[in-house]
Design a protein around this motif. Structure first.
Motif, PDB file in Angstrom:
ATOM      1  N   ARG A 126       0.867  -1.177   0.000  1.00 42.15           N
ATOM      2  CA  ARG A 126       0.000   0.000   0.000  1.00 42.15           C
ATOM      3  C   ARG A 126       0.900   1.223   0.000  1.00 42.15           C
ATOM      4  NH1 ARG A 126      -2.666   2.957   4.151  1.00 42.15           N
ATOM      5  NH2 ARG A 126      -1.892   1.504   5.736  1.00 42.15           N
ATOM      6  N   PRO A 127       0.784   2.109  -0.977  1.00 39.72           N
ATOM      7  CA  PRO A 127       1.704   3.242  -1.062  1.00 39.72           C
ATOM      8  C   PRO A 127       1.745   4.061   0.218  1.00 39.72           C
ATOM      9  CG  PRO A 127       0.417   3.055  -3.081  1.00 39.72           C
ATOM     10  CD  PRO A 127      -0.171   2.084  -2.103  1.00 39.72           C
ATOM     11  N   ALA A 128       2.966   4.420   0.616  1.00 41.91           N
ATOM     12  CA  ALA A 128       3.137   5.315   1.753  1.00 41.91           C
ATOM     13  C   ALA A 128       3.033   6.772   1.323  1.00 41.91           C
ATOM     14  CB  ALA A 128       4.494   5.059   2.428  1.00 41.91           C
ATOM     15  N   ALA A 129       3.246   7.031   0.037  1.00 44.76           N
ATOM     16  CA  ALA A 129       3.137   8.390  -0.479  1.00 44.76           C
ATOM     17  C   ALA A 129       1.672   8.810  -0.526  1.00 44.76           C
ATOM     18  CB  ALA A 129       3.762   8.470  -1.871  1.00 44.76           C
ATOM     19  N   GLU A 130       1.442  10.120  -0.506  1.00 43.34           N
ATOM     20  CA  GLU A 130       0.081  10.637  -0.507  1.00 43.34           C
ATOM     21  C   GLU A 130      -0.455  10.743  -1.926  1.00 43.34           C
ATOM     22  OE1 GLU A 130      -0.618  14.100   1.756  1.00 43.34           O
ATOM     23  OE2 GLU A 130       0.400  13.351   3.552  1.00 43.34           O
ATOM     24  N   ASN A 131      -1.741  10.403  -2.068  1.00 43.94           N
ATOM     25  CA  ASN A 131      -2.428  10.490  -3.348  1.00 43.94           C
ATOM     26  C   ASN A 131      -1.702   9.700  -4.434  1.00 43.94           C
ATOM     27  OD1 ASN A 131      -4.608  11.336  -4.943  1.00 43.94           O
ATOM     28  ND2 ASN A 131      -3.433  13.055  -5.772  1.00 43.94           N
ATOM     29  N   THR A 132      -1.181   8.546  -4.053  1.00 41.95           N
ATOM     30  CA  THR A 132      -0.505   7.658  -5.004  1.00 41.95           C
ATOM     31  C   THR A 132      -1.286   6.353  -5.085  1.00 41.95           C
ATOM     32  OG1 THR A 132       1.694   8.622  -4.813  1.00 41.95           O
ATOM     33  CG2 THR A 132       1.594   6.276  -5.346  1.00 41.95           C
ATOM     34  N   HIS A 133      -1.446   5.862  -6.315  1.00 38.98           N
ATOM     35  CA  HIS A 133      -2.327   4.732  -6.593  1.00 38.98           C
ATOM     36  C   HIS A 133      -1.523   3.633  -7.291  1.00 38.98           C
ATOM     37  CE1 HIS A 133      -5.472   7.728  -5.798  1.00 38.98           C
ATOM     38  NE2 HIS A 133      -4.759   8.526  -6.575  1.00 38.98           N
ATOM     39  N   LEU A 134      -1.658   2.407  -6.802  1.00 38.70           N
ATOM     40  CA  LEU A 134      -0.821   1.299  -7.270  1.00 38.70           C
ATOM     41  C   LEU A 134      -1.678   0.134  -7.747  1.00 38.70           C
ATOM     42  CD1 LEU A 134       1.884  -0.308  -7.488  1.00 38.70           C
ATOM     43  CD2 LEU A 134       1.576  -0.898  -5.060  1.00 38.70           C
ATOM     44  N   VAL A 135      -1.412  -0.307  -8.992  1.00 38.36           N
ATOM     45  CA  VAL A 135      -1.988  -1.534  -9.535  1.00 38.36           C
ATOM     46  C   VAL A 135      -0.836  -2.498  -9.768  1.00 38.36           C
ATOM     47  CG1 VAL A 135      -3.264  -2.596 -11.431  1.00 38.36           C
ATOM     48  CG2 VAL A 135      -3.871  -0.292 -10.643  1.00 38.36           C
ATOM     49  N   SER A 136      -0.869  -3.640  -9.112  1.00 35.78           N
ATOM     50  CA  SER A 136       0.240  -4.588  -9.211  1.00 35.78           C
ATOM     51  C   SER A 136       0.028  -5.538 -10.383  1.00 35.78           C
ATOM     52  CB  SER A 136       0.393  -5.364  -7.904  1.00 35.78           C
ATOM     53  OG  SER A 136      -0.780  -6.097  -7.629  1.00 35.78           O
ATOM     54  N   ALA A 137       0.971  -6.458 -10.559  1.00 35.14           N
ATOM     55  CA  ALA A 137       0.904  -7.401 -11.681  1.00 35.14           C
ATOM     56  C   ALA A 137       1.313  -8.774 -11.190  1.00 35.14           C
ATOM     57  CB  ALA A 137       1.782  -6.907 -12.837  1.00 35.14           C
ATOM     58  N   MET A 138       2.333  -9.369 -11.785  1.00 34.97           N
ATOM     59  CA  MET A 138       2.743 -10.719 -11.413  1.00 34.97           C
ATOM     60  C   MET A 138       2.870 -10.863  -9.897  1.00 34.97           C
ATOM     61  SD  MET A 138       6.071 -12.907 -12.668  1.00 34.97           S
ATOM     62  CE  MET A 138       5.452 -13.291 -14.289  1.00 34.97           C
ATOM     63  N   LEU A 139       2.430 -11.966  -9.384  1.00 37.95           N
ATOM     64  CA  LEU A 139       2.277 -12.342  -7.979  1.00 37.95           C
ATOM     65  C   LEU A 139       0.879 -12.027  -7.454  1.00 37.95           C
ATOM     66  CD1 LEU A 139       5.697 -11.430  -6.275  1.00 37.95           C
ATOM     67  CD2 LEU A 139       5.016 -13.552  -7.401  1.00 37.95           C
ATOM     68  N   ALA A 140       0.059 -11.301  -8.243  1.00 38.97           N
ATOM     69  CA  ALA A 140      -1.329 -11.092  -7.870  1.00 38.97           C
ATOM     70  C   ALA A 140      -2.160 -12.294  -8.301  1.00 38.97           C
ATOM     71  CB  ALA A 140      -1.877  -9.824  -8.510  1.00 38.97           C
ATOM     72  N   LYS A 141      -3.180 -12.597  -7.529  1.00 39.64           N
ATOM     73  CA  LYS A 141      -4.044 -13.739  -7.831  1.00 39.64           C
ATOM     74  C   LYS A 141      -4.862 -13.485  -9.085  1.00 39.64           C
ATOM     75  CE  LYS A 141      -7.865 -16.393  -5.818  1.00 39.64           C
ATOM     76  NZ  LYS A 141      -8.759 -16.530  -4.635  1.00 39.64           N
ATOM     77  N   ASP A 142      -5.436 -12.303  -9.201  1.00 35.02           N
ATOM     78  CA  ASP A 142      -6.260 -11.926 -10.342  1.00 35.02           C
ATOM     79  C   ASP A 142      -6.315 -10.406 -10.383  1.00 35.02           C
ATOM     80  OD1 ASP A 142      -8.079 -11.224  -8.284  1.00 35.02           O
ATOM     81  OD2 ASP A 142      -9.081 -13.165  -8.423  1.00 35.02           O
ATOM     82  N   LYS A 143      -7.083  -9.853 -11.319  1.00 27.06           N
ATOM     83  CA  LYS A 143      -7.044  -8.402 -11.465  1.00 27.06           C
ATOM     84  C   LYS A 143      -7.697  -7.688 -10.285  1.00 27.06           C
ATOM     85  CE  LYS A 143     -11.097  -7.569 -14.460  1.00 27.06           C
ATOM     86  NZ  LYS A 143     -11.499  -6.997 -15.775  1.00 27.06           N
ATOM     87  N   ALA A 144      -8.636  -8.331  -9.614  1.00 26.91           N
ATOM     88  CA  ALA A 144      -9.216  -7.726  -8.421  1.00 26.91           C
ATOM     89  C   ALA A 144      -8.209  -7.682  -7.278  1.00 26.91           C
ATOM     90  CB  ALA A 144     -10.466  -8.497  -7.994  1.00 26.91           C
ATOM     91  N   ASP A 145      -7.373  -8.711  -7.182  1.00 25.50           N
ATOM     92  CA  ASP A 145      -6.310  -8.747  -6.181  1.00 25.50           C
ATOM     93  C   ASP A 145      -5.251  -7.689  -6.484  1.00 25.50           C
ATOM     94  OD1 ASP A 145      -4.768  -9.689  -4.023  1.00 25.50           O
ATOM     95  OD2 ASP A 145      -3.740 -11.174  -5.257  1.00 25.50           O
ATOM     96  N   ALA A 146      -5.050  -7.392  -7.767  1.00 27.77           N
ATOM     97  CA  ALA A 146      -4.017  -6.442  -8.192  1.00 27.77           C
ATOM     98  C   ALA A 146      -4.464  -4.992  -8.100  1.00 27.77           C
ATOM     99  CB  ALA A 146      -3.595  -6.744  -9.628  1.00 27.77           C
ATOM    100  N   THR A 147      -5.775  -4.746  -8.131  1.00 27.40           N
ATOM    101  CA  THR A 147      -6.298  -3.396  -8.326  1.00 27.40           C
ATOM    102  C   THR A 147      -7.054  -2.904  -7.100  1.00 27.40           C
ATOM    103  OG1 THR A 147      -6.623  -4.004 -10.652  1.00 27.40           O
ATOM    104  CG2 THR A 147      -7.611  -1.943  -9.919  1.00 27.40           C
ATOM    105  N   PRO A 148      -6.701  -1.745  -6.550  1.00 28.45           N
ATOM    106  CA  PRO A 148      -7.453  -1.197  -5.417  1.00 28.45           C
ATOM    107  C   PRO A 148      -8.920  -0.981  -5.780  1.00 28.45           C
ATOM    108  CG  PRO A 148      -5.412   0.020  -5.775  1.00 28.45           C
ATOM    109  CD  PRO A 148      -5.573  -0.884  -6.940  1.00 28.45           C
ATOM    110  N   ASP A 149      -9.777  -1.024  -4.777  1.00 26.22           N
ATOM    111  CA  ASP A 149     -11.216  -0.939  -5.021  1.00 26.22           C
ATOM    112  C   ASP A 149     -11.601   0.320  -5.792  1.00 26.22           C
ATOM    113  OD1 ASP A 149     -11.514  -3.317  -3.704  1.00 26.22           O
ATOM    114  OD2 ASP A 149     -12.223  -2.446  -1.821  1.00 26.22           O
ATOM    115  N   HIS A 150     -11.004   1.451  -5.441  1.00 26.15           N
ATOM    116  CA  HIS A 150     -11.428   2.704  -6.079  1.00 26.15           C
ATOM    117  C   HIS A 150     -11.042   2.748  -7.561  1.00 26.15           C
ATOM    118  CE1 HIS A 150      -7.279   3.543  -4.754  1.00 26.15           C
ATOM    119  NE2 HIS A 150      -7.239   4.472  -5.700  1.00 26.15           N
TER     120      HIS A 150
END
Length: 511
Positions: A107-131
């Motif tokens: 989870r980003p420690a920086a402010e107003n920063t948004h992260l979508v992960s890739a490999m090592l994620a189970k699926d795109k919902a696991d990779a992508t924050p809800d918002h």
């Protein structure tokens, strides 16, 4: 956007030259800005390299030295995300980072920063924050490729082109929605396509498919670059044609360092053994077997044949073994059943011996054999004891030698150390060539472009020779380095590991 970094996984200039591809946007950035080779890390593979990009540290420091890890009981499995080192998304406020491997759970420690992960994620919902799942383009976003489509190359290449375009759409909507100061997006598809090139009969056929994909990647990169004042193109490693496989575990077994378990006879073992016997007597038949093997390796049948073509190492009885891409481990006190009393002496012995391995014509299999402390700035306990860097055109494989020799002929495409870097915009020099840049230098350089101080923990450095910026490089105090944050969710790590293991099996990293 002040700065956009576009990742082109596995792309390198030699591949564009080999197939005569001239992508309009990539060529323009290369010709007008600063450009050159970007050196990867040991090993030059997805997880180590992209973790080095996001942390500014080499794999010895951040701990992901390969695509798989080995436990004290010798069991192998996928690495998990580094959660101890501050990363790009912790340092940079007002950022959007899309499809970054080895970042799931962070989870980003920086402010107003948004992260979508890739490999090592189970699926795109696991990779992508809800918002970010609320974006209109999320429904069409595709996290990973469908390996079953590899059986029909034309279908598969259309599939990866579609993935590229949908990733572009998702990234563009995220950038336009959040208006970040810094953006990152990774196009994984050049790497996926590179692994499939071995299935084709000649370079003319390979060129047609590869150009199809690269033209789409180029167009999508150009589209996103319109949103930024400064643009960096980079890859985590390159690709090249391999003419020889190096069977290091075969050599270690023949030299008495490695023991092989006796294995039950299964139909696929019989098939592989027969293929080896016939292939030894005929170069033409050997080539046909190799082509068929490469063609089916992406299927379930191919996976069972791959497992049959790999010897089962008897780890407790062995002194040393290779664990993917030339990484040699010694059976010392780290493991449950150590068999080596003087690891330092064995390391020195193997360093010299492995460097002497040659093919049938006397050409070296490896261009360098390094101790962990020679390859890494600060190697951790579980770093490989030795890293054997393959010579050009050589590929270290876990498959048994079909010829009985430690180096066997092949006709394959796989990773190499040199990727690419290119950048344009007011922050970067014009018409300059980059020399000697490492992927660990990218984050320090990005932070300097953004006017931020460096972490004292970085292994990389600011490449001021790329920049027009006349600003002193400053360094944070240790206590000012952001502390990594971990996402708290209900994702079951065992479920995630099962999916990731399947993904790594598809790429040939896990038996």
């Amino acid at each position: 956007m002040e700065l956009l970094v576009i990742g082109l996984d596995g792309l390198s200039y030699n591949m564009l030259d080999r197939f005569g591809i001239e992508p309009e946007f990539i060529d323009r950035v290369t010709d007008d800005g600063v450009s050159g080779d970007l050196m990867s890390v040991d090993t030059p593979t997805t997880l180590p390299a992209w973790t080095s990009f996001q942390t500014g540290k080499d794999p010895g420091s951040h701990g992901l030295t390969n695509m798989i890890t080995q436990a004290p009981d010798y069991e192998t499995g996928p690495f998990e995300t580094n959660t101890t080192d501050a990363a790009l998304y912790d340092f940079v406020d007002d950022a959007v980072v899309i499809n970054l491997p080895a970042s799931v759970g962070r989870r980003p420690a920086a402010e107003n920063t948004h992260l979508v992960s890739a490999m090592l994620a189970k699926d795109k919902a696991d990779a992508t924050p809800d918002h970010l799942q609320d974006l209109a383009s999320y429904e069409a976003y595709i996290l990973d490729h469908d390996k079953s489509k590899k059986k029909r190359p034309s279908v598969y290449f259309n599939h990866v082109c579609e993935i590229t375009e949908r990733r572009r759409d998702f990234a563009r909507e995220a950038f336009e929605t959040y208006d970040p100061r810094f953006g990152f997006v990774l196009f994984s598809t050049p790497d996926w396509a590179g692994h499939l090139l071995s299935n084709f009969s000649d370079d003319e056929e390979r060129a047609g498919y590869y150009e199809q994909l690269i033209s789409v990647v180029d167009s999508c990169a150009a589209d996103l670059a319109e949103l930024a004042d400064n643009v960096v193109l980079m890859s985590d490693h390159g690709f090249e044609k391999k003419t020889h496989n190096v069977h290091l575990n075969d050599w270690l077994a023949d030299a008495g360092y490695l023991e092989v378990e006796s294995e039950a006879v299964r139909p696929q073992h019989v098939a592989v053994a027969a293929a080896k016997a016939v292939g030894k007597r005929s170069d033409w038949i050997y080539e046909q077997i190799r082509r068929v093997y490469n063609y089916i390796i992406g299927t379930d049948v191919g996976q069972s044949l791959q497992a049959a073509a790999e010897s089962e190492v008897d780890y407790p009885a062995s002194q040393a073994w290779e664990l993917r891409y030339g990484c040699v481990f010694i059976n010392d006190e780290r493991f449950d059943h150590p068999s080596v009393e003087d690891p330092a002496a064995l390391r020195a012995e193997l360093k010299t011996a492995i460097a002497s391995i040659t093919d049938s014509e006397g050409n070296p299999a490896f261009r360098d054999v390094l101790l962990a402390e020679e390859a890494y700035k600060d190697p951790g306990e579980w770093a490989p004891d030795l890293i054997a860097r393959p010579a050009p055109g050589r590929y270290p494989t876990m498959l048994d030698s079909p010829t009985g020799e430690p180096v066997s002929p092949t006709n394959n495409y796989n990773h190499r150390y040199r990727g690419l870097i290119a950048a344009e915009g007011p922050a970067f020099e014009d018409n300059e060539t980059v020399e000697g840049m490492s992927i660990v230098d990218v984050l320090p350089t990005v932070l300097h472009v953004l006017g931020q101080s460096q972490s004292p923990e970085f292994d990389g450095r600011v490449r001021e020779d790329l920049l027009t910026i006349d600003r002193e490089v400053t360094t944070l105090n240790h206590d000012a380095v952001p502390r990594p944050r971990v996402r708290s969710d209900d994702t079951d790590q065992d479920d995630r590991d099962d999916v990731v293991e399947s993904r790594l099996e598809d790429l040939g990293y896990i038996e």
